[in-house]
Design a protein around this motif. Sequence first.
Motif, PDB file in Angstrom:
ATOM      1  N   GLU A 125      27.834-102.703  19.950  1.00 20.46           N
ATOM      2  CA  GLU A 125      29.165-103.307  19.979  1.00 20.46           C
ATOM      3  C   GLU A 125      29.784-103.307  18.583  1.00 20.46           C
ATOM      4  OE1 GLU A 125      28.997-107.978  20.305  1.00 20.46           O
ATOM      5  OE2 GLU A 125      28.173-107.120  22.115  1.00 20.46           O
TER       6      GLU A 125
ATOM      7  N   GLY B 102      28.836-105.710   0.951  1.00 11.75           N
ATOM      8  CA  GLY B 102      28.337-104.831   2.013  1.00 11.75           C
ATOM      9  C   GLY B 102      26.909-105.199   2.381  1.00 11.75           C
TER      10      GLY B 102
ATOM     11  N   LYS C   6      21.856-110.784  14.911  1.00  6.79           N
ATOM     12  CA  LYS C   6      21.397-109.924  16.005  1.00  6.79           C
ATOM     13  C   LYS C   6      20.007-110.353  16.479  1.00  6.79           C
ATOM     14  CE  LYS C   6      21.974-105.091  17.178  1.00  6.79           C
ATOM     15  NZ  LYS C   6      22.324-103.773  16.664  1.00  6.79           N
TER      16      LYS C   6
ATOM     17  N   LEU D 185      22.367-105.122  25.542  1.00  3.94           N
ATOM     18  CA  LEU D 185      21.763-104.684  24.273  1.00  3.94           C
ATOM     19  C   LEU D 185      22.463-103.450  23.701  1.00  3.94           C
ATOM     20  CD1 LEU D 185      17.988-105.206  25.126  1.00  3.94           C
ATOM     21  CD2 LEU D 185      19.340-106.493  23.462  1.00  3.94           C
TER      22      LEU D 185
ATOM     23  N   LEU E 259      32.788-110.646   8.739  1.00  6.33           N
ATOM     24  CA  LEU E 259      33.733-109.566   8.432  1.00  6.33           C
ATOM     25  C   LEU E 259      35.056-110.134   7.915  1.00  6.33           C
ATOM     26  CD1 LEU E 259      33.071-107.084  11.381  1.00  6.33           C
ATOM     27  CD2 LEU E 259      32.282-106.924   9.021  1.00  6.33           C
TER      28      LEU E 259
ATOM     29  N   ARG F 155      20.423-113.431  18.538  1.00  2.64           N
ATOM     30  CA  ARG F 155      21.033-113.085  19.833  1.00  2.64           C
ATOM     31  C   ARG F 155      19.999-112.450  20.761  1.00  2.64           C
ATOM     32  NH1 ARG F 155      24.618-107.806  20.449  1.00  2.64           N
ATOM     33  NH2 ARG F 155      22.508-107.039  20.233  1.00  2.64           N
ATOM     34  N   ASN F 156      19.264-111.485  20.253  1.00  2.00           N
ATOM     35  CA  ASN F 156      18.298-110.785  21.100  1.00  2.00           C
ATOM     36  C   ASN F 156      17.159-111.700  21.542  1.00  2.00           C
ATOM     37  OD1 ASN F 156      19.893-108.590  20.766  1.00  2.00           O
ATOM     38  ND2 ASN F 156      18.513-107.455  19.435  1.00  2.00           N
TER      39      ASN F 156
ATOM     40  N   THR G  38      25.919-114.100  23.303  1.00  2.78           N
ATOM     41  CA  THR G  38      26.856-113.030  22.930  1.00  2.78           C
ATOM     42  C   THR G  38      28.033-113.612  22.146  1.00  2.78           C
ATOM     43  OG1 THR G  38      26.264-111.774  24.911  1.00  2.78           O
ATOM     44  CG2 THR G  38      28.340-111.197  23.842  1.00  2.78           C
TER      45      THR G  38
ATOM     46  N   TYR H 148      26.978-114.621  18.668  1.00  2.00           N
ATOM     47  CA  TYR H 148      26.802-113.411  17.836  1.00  2.00           C
ATOM     48  C   TYR H 148      28.164-112.863  17.389  1.00  2.00           C
ATOM     49  CZ  TYR H 148      25.839-108.512  16.761  1.00  2.00           C
ATOM     50  OH  TYR H 148      25.793-107.280  16.155  1.00  2.00           O
ATOM     51  N   ARG H 149      29.058-112.747  18.333  1.00  2.00           N
ATOM     52  CA  ARG H 149      30.366-112.170  18.005  1.00  2.00           C
ATOM     53  C   ARG H 149      31.153-113.052  17.040  1.00  2.00           C
ATOM     54  NH1 ARG H 149      32.265-109.735  23.915  1.00  2.00           N
ATOM     55  NH2 ARG H 149      30.679-108.080  23.953  1.00  2.00           N
TER      56      ARG H 149
ATOM     57  N   VAL I 243      30.215-100.863  11.354  1.00  2.00           N
ATOM     58  CA  VAL I 243      30.064-101.746  10.190  1.00  2.00           C
ATOM     59  C   VAL I 243      29.085-101.122   9.187  1.00  2.00           C
ATOM     60  CG1 VAL I 243      29.292-104.019   9.411  1.00  2.00           C
ATOM     61  CG2 VAL I 243      30.581-103.814  11.534  1.00  2.00           C
TER      62      VAL I 243
ATOM     63  N   MET J 250      24.344-109.770   9.565  1.00  2.00           N
ATOM     64  CA  MET J 250      24.424-109.210  10.919  1.00  2.00           C
ATOM     65  C   MET J 250      23.035-109.051  11.519  1.00  2.00           C
ATOM     66  SD  MET J 250      27.548-106.473  11.083  1.00  2.00           S
ATOM     67  CE  MET J 250      27.160-106.011  12.748  1.00  2.00           C
TER      68      MET J 250
ATOM     69  N   MET K   5      30.770 -98.475   7.292  1.00  2.31           N
ATOM     70  CA  MET K   5      31.677 -99.045   6.290  1.00  2.31           C
ATOM     71  C   MET K   5      30.896 -99.470   5.037  1.00  2.31           C
ATOM     72  SD  MET K   5      33.803-102.588   6.432  1.00  2.31           S
ATOM     73  CE  MET K   5      32.297-103.514   6.250  1.00  2.31           C
ATOM     74  N   THR K   6      29.800-100.170   5.241  1.00  2.00           N
ATOM     75  CA  THR K   6      29.037-100.644   4.079  1.00  2.00           C
ATOM     76  C   THR K   6      28.425 -99.464   3.320  1.00  2.00           C
ATOM     77  OG1 THR K   6      27.115-101.065   5.489  1.00  2.00           O
ATOM     78  CG2 THR K   6      28.537-102.913   5.030  1.00  2.00           C
TER      79      THR K   6
ATOM     80  N   VAL L 137      31.028 -98.126   1.035  1.00  2.00           N
ATOM     81  CA  VAL L 137      31.168 -98.926  -0.191  1.00  2.00           C
ATOM     82  C   VAL L 137      30.227 -98.368  -1.259  1.00  2.00           C
ATOM     83  CG1 VAL L 137      30.834-101.200  -1.227  1.00  2.00           C
ATOM     84  CG2 VAL L 137      31.823-101.019   1.047  1.00  2.00           C
ATOM     85  N   ASN L 138      28.996 -98.097  -0.853  1.00  2.00           N
ATOM     86  CA  ASN L 138      28.011 -97.547  -1.799  1.00  2.00           C
ATOM     87  C   ASN L 138      28.433 -96.156  -2.279  1.00  2.00           C
ATOM     88  OD1 ASN L 138      26.315 -99.779  -1.542  1.00  2.00           O
ATOM     89  ND2 ASN L 138      25.291 -98.929   0.234  1.00  2.00           N
TER      90      ASN L 138
ATOM     91  N   ILE M 220      26.890-108.396   4.400  1.00  5.89           N
ATOM     92  CA  ILE M 220      27.301-108.163   5.793  1.00  5.89           C
ATOM     93  C   ILE M 220      26.117-107.646   6.602  1.00  5.89           C
ATOM     94  CG2 ILE M 220      28.700-106.671   7.295  1.00  5.89           C
ATOM     95  CD1 ILE M 220      30.917-106.830   5.161  1.00  5.89           C
ATOM     96  N   ASN M 221      25.435-106.653   6.057  1.00  2.00           N
ATOM     97  CA  ASN M 221      24.291-106.076   6.781  1.00  2.00           C
ATOM     98  C   ASN M 221      23.197-107.115   7.032  1.00  2.00           C
ATOM     99  OD1 ASN M 221      25.413-103.533   6.931  1.00  2.00           O
ATOM    100  ND2 ASN M 221      24.520-102.857   4.996  1.00  2.00           N
TER     101      ASN M 221
END
Lengths: 246, 90
Positions: B66, A201, A212, B63, A141, A215-216, A130, A133-134, B71, A208, B74-75, B78-79, A204-205
């Motif tokens: 969070e 953007g 994730k 799971l 970000l 993490r999982n 965790t 991940y954070r 996020v 992440m 937000m992205t 942007v688009n 970021i996706n």
Amino acid sequence: MMQIISKKIALFIGSALIIGVIFPAIAFGQANFCANMTARFANYYPVVQQRVANLQAKIADSQTRITTQRAQKDANLASARTLADTSKITYYANLEASATTDAEKSAVQNFETAVNNAEAAKRTAIDSATATYRTGVDAILAQKQPLIQAAAPTFEAAVKAVVDKAKTDCANGVSSATVFANAKAGLKTAIAQFKDVVQYGGMINTQMTVLKSARNAAYQKANSDYRVAVQTAANALNLAFGATVQ
Amino acid sequence: MNSNTKIAVSIVALIVIVIAGYYLMTSPKLVNTTGNTNGTTGSVNDTVKAFNSSADQENTIILSEEGESGVSAMTQSVNDAANAYDANNF
């Protein structure tokens, strides 16, 4: 001779058609650009303003959600662990009460130690996954979000500059075609510059999603290891009790 | 019943009790379908089930969301801003 005259007439008629019909059709929007400019920009610029405002709100909301939901999740996890610990004490007490011989008592102690170790390992692994991940999400970000945040008003200002220049040029008698061409080029540049930010953007996706998944996978391994350890300890305990599972 | 008969009956009864006690002490304890071991409430199987159930509850929590949806929103914004208007249509 007649053929030459006919060709000249045909050429004249063709040229007249091109100049008189087709070209005005193409140039119509440009020719009326200054006259229609207020209406055009009235439909466009407020949309840009609203979407930039939405973006800024989403950036702020994103940070709030992260902070709030992490805190909520931590609190829920702490409660669940406390409940599990309390329940565990009861189950341990029942096992201890059912152990009559020294061998059985020793087996119960071994079972408890094994379960406690497995649980501690699981919790450490989960907490570590965790935290990783954070930290990763925060880093992404922290790196990209300010760029997006700063680019949004820059984009809005660039669009406004294009609008203001077009209005001024029209007022100063610059031809509609020129104003149109300049405005179109200016907007293209503004959007192209802002679209550089769009890739942040996407980054970021993507990042992440990678974090994730890692993490999982760590969560899954921690739980799998825990269950195997508990079952192994349970099998040893059953053996010590001489139990046969029906 | 004379005294010899009484003694014989007592011995037989004692033997039966000793055999029954030995059987109870040495026979395998059967874990029934509810998981209780011969009447004891501290069944091993029940314990394992309870521990796994606790682990499942923790899994559901760890799971949970969070901030990822924020996020994503937000992205997406942007688009949306970038596509506010297509300059080619100008």
